[in-house]
Design a protein around this motif. Structure first.
Motif, PDB file in Angstrom:
ATOM      1  N   ASP A 159       1.075  -1.535  -0.047  1.00 56.87           N
ATOM      2  CA  ASP A 159       0.702  -0.218  -0.389  1.00 56.87           C
ATOM      3  C   ASP A 159       0.798   1.499  -0.122  1.00 56.87           C
ATOM      4  N   ASN A 160       1.876   1.049   1.078  1.00 58.70           N
ATOM      5  CA  ASN A 160       2.743   2.579   1.310  1.00 58.70           C
ATOM      6  C   ASN A 160       4.020   2.901  -0.159  1.00 58.70           C
ATOM      7  N   ALA A 161       3.753   0.852  -1.113  1.00 55.81           N
ATOM      8  CA  ALA A 161       4.474   1.292  -2.615  1.00 55.81           C
ATOM      9  C   ALA A 161       3.860   2.145  -3.535  1.00 55.81           C
ATOM     10  N   SER A 187      10.140  -3.113  -3.530  1.00 60.35           N
ATOM     11  CA  SER A 187      10.635  -1.681  -4.525  1.00 60.35           C
ATOM     12  C   SER A 187       9.761  -1.297  -4.736  1.00 60.35           C
ATOM     13  N   ASP A 188       9.741   0.324  -5.031  1.00 61.42           N
ATOM     14  CA  ASP A 188       8.936   1.101  -5.632  1.00 61.42           C
ATOM     15  C   ASP A 188      10.202   1.618  -6.575  1.00 61.42           C
ATOM     16  N   GLN A 189       9.036   2.960  -7.461  1.00 63.96           N
ATOM     17  CA  GLN A 189       9.938   3.831  -8.450  1.00 63.96           C
ATOM     18  C   GLN A 189       9.391   4.905  -7.600  1.00 63.96           C
ATOM     19  N   GLY A 190       8.817   5.415  -6.578  1.00 66.04           N
ATOM     20  CA  GLY A 190       8.540   6.835  -5.778  1.00 66.04           C
ATOM     21  C   GLY A 190       9.682   7.397  -5.416  1.00 66.04           C
ATOM     22  N   ILE A 191       9.045   8.351  -4.374  1.00 71.02           N
ATOM     23  CA  ILE A 191       9.110   9.710  -3.714  1.00 71.02           C
ATOM     24  C   ILE A 191      10.403   9.120  -3.113  1.00 71.02           C
ATOM     25  N   GLY A 192      10.732   8.102  -2.558  1.00 69.90           N
ATOM     26  CA  GLY A 192      11.762   7.452  -1.766  1.00 69.90           C
ATOM     27  C   GLY A 192      11.602   9.120  -0.185  1.00 69.90           C
ATOM     28  N   PHE A 206       5.384   8.423  12.698  1.00 75.23           N
ATOM     29  CA  PHE A 206       6.223   8.985  12.483  1.00 75.23           C
ATOM     30  C   PHE A 206       5.551   9.403  10.834  1.00 75.23           C
ATOM     31  N   ARG A 207       5.817  10.984   9.973  1.00 75.63           N
ATOM     32  CA  ARG A 207       5.119  10.683   8.477  1.00 75.63           C
ATOM     33  C   ARG A 207       6.407  11.817   7.888  1.00 75.63           C
ATOM     34  N   VAL A 208       7.156  11.505   7.037  1.00 69.00           N
ATOM     35  CA  VAL A 208       7.703  12.517   6.548  1.00 69.00           C
ATOM     36  C   VAL A 208       6.957  13.658   5.895  1.00 69.00           C
ATOM     37  N   ASP A 209       5.439  13.804   5.034  1.00 75.05           N
ATOM     38  CA  ASP A 209       4.689  14.834   4.516  1.00 75.05           C
ATOM     39  C   ASP A 209       2.860  14.232   5.686  1.00 75.05           C
ATOM     40  N   THR A 210       2.813  14.587   6.672  1.00 72.25           N
ATOM     41  CA  THR A 210       2.221  14.971   7.050  1.00 72.25           C
ATOM     42  C   THR A 210       0.823  14.634   6.304  1.00 72.25           C
ATOM     43  N   ARG A 212       0.622  14.859   3.067  1.00 72.78           N
ATOM     44  CA  ARG A 212       0.521  13.726   1.679  1.00 72.78           C
ATOM     45  C   ARG A 212       0.402  12.674   2.304  1.00 72.78           C
ATOM     46  N   SER A 213       0.610  11.675   3.527  1.00 73.54           N
ATOM     47  CA  SER A 213       0.466  11.106   4.487  1.00 73.54           C
ATOM     48  C   SER A 213      -1.397  11.114   4.302  1.00 73.54           C
ATOM     49  N   ARG A 214      -1.663  12.296   4.906  1.00 77.64           N
ATOM     50  CA  ARG A 214      -3.507  12.215   5.231  1.00 77.64           C
ATOM     51  C   ARG A 214      -4.490  12.174   3.504  1.00 77.64           C
ATOM     52  N   THR A 219      -2.575   6.593   7.994  1.00 78.29           N
ATOM     53  CA  THR A 219      -2.657   6.498   9.472  1.00 78.29           C
ATOM     54  C   THR A 219      -1.332   6.820  10.185  1.00 78.29           C
ATOM     55  N   GLY A 220      -0.699   6.746   9.498  1.00 72.59           N
ATOM     56  CA  GLY A 220       0.699   6.927  10.151  1.00 72.59           C
ATOM     57  C   GLY A 220       1.212   5.776  11.174  1.00 72.59           C
ATOM     58  N   LEU A 221       0.689   5.034  11.070  1.00 69.89           N
ATOM     59  CA  LEU A 221       1.030   3.605  11.923  1.00 69.89           C
ATOM     60  C   LEU A 221       1.147   2.633  11.221  1.00 69.89           C
ATOM     61  N   GLY A 222       1.358   2.307   9.776  1.00 70.77           N
ATOM     62  CA  GLY A 222       1.772   1.296   8.568  1.00 70.77           C
ATOM     63  C   GLY A 222       3.161   0.726   9.765  1.00 70.77           C
ATOM     64  N   GLY A 246      13.696   6.086  -5.071  1.00 64.40           N
ATOM     65  CA  GLY A 246      12.146   5.102  -4.771  1.00 64.40           C
ATOM     66  C   GLY A 246      12.939   4.407  -3.342  1.00 64.40           C
ATOM     67  N   SER A 247      11.884   3.246  -3.040  1.00 61.62           N
ATOM     68  CA  SER A 247      12.683   2.935  -2.065  1.00 61.62           C
ATOM     69  C   SER A 247      12.247   1.127  -1.794  1.00 61.62           C
ATOM     70  N   THR A 248      12.994   0.341  -0.882  1.00 66.76           N
ATOM     71  CA  THR A 248      13.107  -1.130  -1.422  1.00 66.76           C
ATOM     72  C   THR A 248      13.164  -1.190   0.708  1.00 66.76           C
ATOM     73  N   PHE A 249      11.602  -2.034   1.192  1.00 65.00           N
ATOM     74  CA  PHE A 249      11.585  -2.153   2.464  1.00 65.00           C
ATOM     75  C   PHE A 249      11.915  -3.956   2.297  1.00 65.00           C
ATOM     76  N   THR A 250      12.893  -4.601   3.432  1.00 62.54           N
ATOM     77  CA  THR A 250      12.422  -5.444   3.596  1.00 62.54           C
ATOM     78  C   THR A 250      12.734  -6.557   4.545  1.00 62.54           C
TER      79      THR A 250
HETATM   80  P1  ADP Z   1       0.770   6.327   6.282  1.00 62.26           P
HETATM   81  O1  ADP Z   1       0.229   5.607   6.802  1.00 62.26           O
HETATM   82  O2  ADP Z   1       1.491   7.884   6.518  1.00 62.26           O
HETATM   83  O3  ADP Z   1       1.734   5.754   5.151  1.00 62.26           O
HETATM   84  P2  ADP Z   1       3.336   4.547   7.529  1.00 62.26           P
HETATM   85  O4  ADP Z   1       4.098   4.009   8.847  1.00 62.26           O
HETATM   86  O5  ADP Z   1       2.720   3.625   6.709  1.00 62.26           O
HETATM   87  O6  ADP Z   1       2.254   5.988   7.410  1.00 62.26           O
HETATM   88  O7  ADP Z   1       4.911   5.273   6.743  1.00 62.26           O
HETATM   89  C1  ADP Z   1       5.010   6.201   7.645  1.00 62.26           C
HETATM   90  C2  ADP Z   1       5.813   7.357   6.506  1.00 62.26           C
HETATM   91  O8  ADP Z   1       6.899   6.851   5.580  1.00 62.26           O
HETATM   92  C3  ADP Z   1       4.540   7.871   5.430  1.00 62.26           C
HETATM   93  O9  ADP Z   1       3.940   9.002   5.901  1.00 62.26           O
HETATM   94  C4  ADP Z   1       6.037   8.251   4.245  1.00 62.26           C
HETATM   95  O10 ADP Z   1       6.133   9.582   5.107  1.00 62.26           O
HETATM   96  C5  ADP Z   1       6.827   7.173   4.470  1.00 62.26           C
HETATM   97  N1  ADP Z   1       6.772   6.693   3.871  1.00 62.26           N
HETATM   98  C6  ADP Z   1       6.616   5.472   3.845  1.00 62.26           C
HETATM   99  N2  ADP Z   1       6.746   4.099   2.601  1.00 62.26           N
HETATM  100  C7  ADP Z   1       7.349   4.486   1.716  1.00 62.26           C
HETATM  101  C8  ADP Z   1       7.896   4.474   0.586  1.00 62.26           C
HETATM  102  N3  ADP Z   1       7.562   3.208   0.266  1.00 62.26           N
HETATM  103  N4  ADP Z   1       8.289   5.823  -0.117  1.00 62.26           N
HETATM  104  C9  ADP Z   1       8.416   6.286   0.321  1.00 62.26           C
HETATM  105  N5  ADP Z   1       7.798   7.236   1.741  1.00 62.26           N
HETATM  106  C10 ADP Z   1       7.594   6.227   2.851  1.00 62.26           C
END
Ligand code: ADP
Length: 270
Positions: A159-161, A187-192, A206-210, A212-214, A219-222, A246-250
């Motif tokens: 979902d985040n990707a 892995s995504d080709q997103g904003i990073g 915690f969110r990088v950009d509140t 945008r997350s909203r 929810t900020g809890l994923g 982009g980002s890669t979560f492992t």
């Molecule tokens: P949210 O519900 O805000 O997505 P998460 O706990 O899932 O909350 O993620 C926290 C924050 O990490 C996000 O608000 C976003 O800023 C950043 N983030 C998470 N996954 C990605 C991703 N794949 N690419 C870029 N930023 C991400």
């Protein structure tokens, strides 16, 4: 931070001996502060959609003679109600797993199946942005754990990707064996994610950009949920990311057939 001790003195026997107990209060106070912060955050997060809902209800009353406006406000009410639902669901999920008790009944879980279920959940969102979900790597791997929790973690990561990627990109979910573990990467080709934020994104709310997350329904809890799912499997989650690329979560989880999940110490609250 200063260290403090609670000292208790108890009389012992009848010869004037006493028992002195010193208890480290530092950790207890830290955990309490984290809990207070969390409660404050939760009430703030809940108040936002509830406030929006009551405002919209008022506005709708005033707009009773404008059916178009009523439809528009009703749609926004639905949107806020959905947000409230996600938030409550995530809070419940997190509070169920965050004691990091070991999974009650670990079983063998097919990773292919879990990925399939997670992708089914995310397909509509991906389709809306013309994002292609691709799977790859080694088939047939299994972990030792809880299928529902694994699906929850994968859904959150996929979902985040999707949420943090532009249209017409790809999200790749790939699996590989790694010693006594299995690694699943998304892995995504997103904003990073900016480097200084990378270690904080797993914290609750915690969110990088509140904004945008909203806007994307976050929810900020994923990621906090993902981290606790990994911990309850005696596993780990890590992130690699470059802003703009982009980002890669492992996720690294114990392979089925490897060593059984060791007894877990409670993981500290972040
Ligand atoms: P949210 O519900 O805000 O997505 P998460 O706990 O899932 O909350 O993620 C926290 C924050 O990490 C996000 O608000 C976003 O800023 C950043 N983030 C998470 N996954 C990605 C991703 N794949 N690419 C870029 N930023 C991400």
């Amino acid at each position: 931070e200063t260290t403090s001790f609670a000292v208790r003195v108890a009389p012992l026997g009848s010869f004037g001996q006493v028992l002195v107990l010193a208890e480290d209060q530092t950790e207890r106070r830290r955990v309490e502060a984290v809990r207070r912060d969390f409660v404050a955050n939760v009430s703030h997060e809940l108040k936002t959609p509830v406030g929006a809902l009551s405002l919209l209800a008022e506005t709708i009353q005033d707009a009773a003679d404008d059916p178009e406006a009523v439809t528009r406000f009703a749609a926004r009410m639905q949107h806020e109600a959905a947000r409230l639902t996600y938030l409550v669901q995530d809070i419940i999920t997190l509070s169920r797993i965050q004691g990091a008790e070991p999974i009650p009944a670990p079983a063998q879980v097919s990773i292919d199946e879990a990925i399939g279920v997670a992708i089914d959940h995310c397909n509509t969102r991906a389709g809306a942005k013309d994002i292609t979900l691709v799977t790859g790597g080694t088939d047939g791997l299994r972990i030792w754990g809880d299928e529902e929790l694994l699906v929850t973690a994968l859904r959150n990561l996929i979902d985040n990707a999707i949420a943090y990627s532009p249209e017409h990109t790809r999200v790749v979910v790939s699996t590989r064996p790694a010693g006594e573990s299995v690694e699943i990467s998304i892995s995504d080709q997103g904003i990073g994610i900016p480097e200084e934020a990378q270690e904080r994104i797993f914290e609750r709310f915690f969110r990088v950009d509140t904004a945008r997350s909203r806007a994307t329904g976050g929810t900020g809890l994923g990621l906090a949920i993902v981290k606790h799912v990994a911990a309850s499997h005696a596993g780990e989650v890590s992130v690699w990311s470059k802003e703009g690329s982009g980002s890669t979560f492992t996720l690294r989880l114990p392979a089925f057939g490897g060593t059984a999940i060791p007894a877990q110490p409670a993981i500290p609250l972040e």
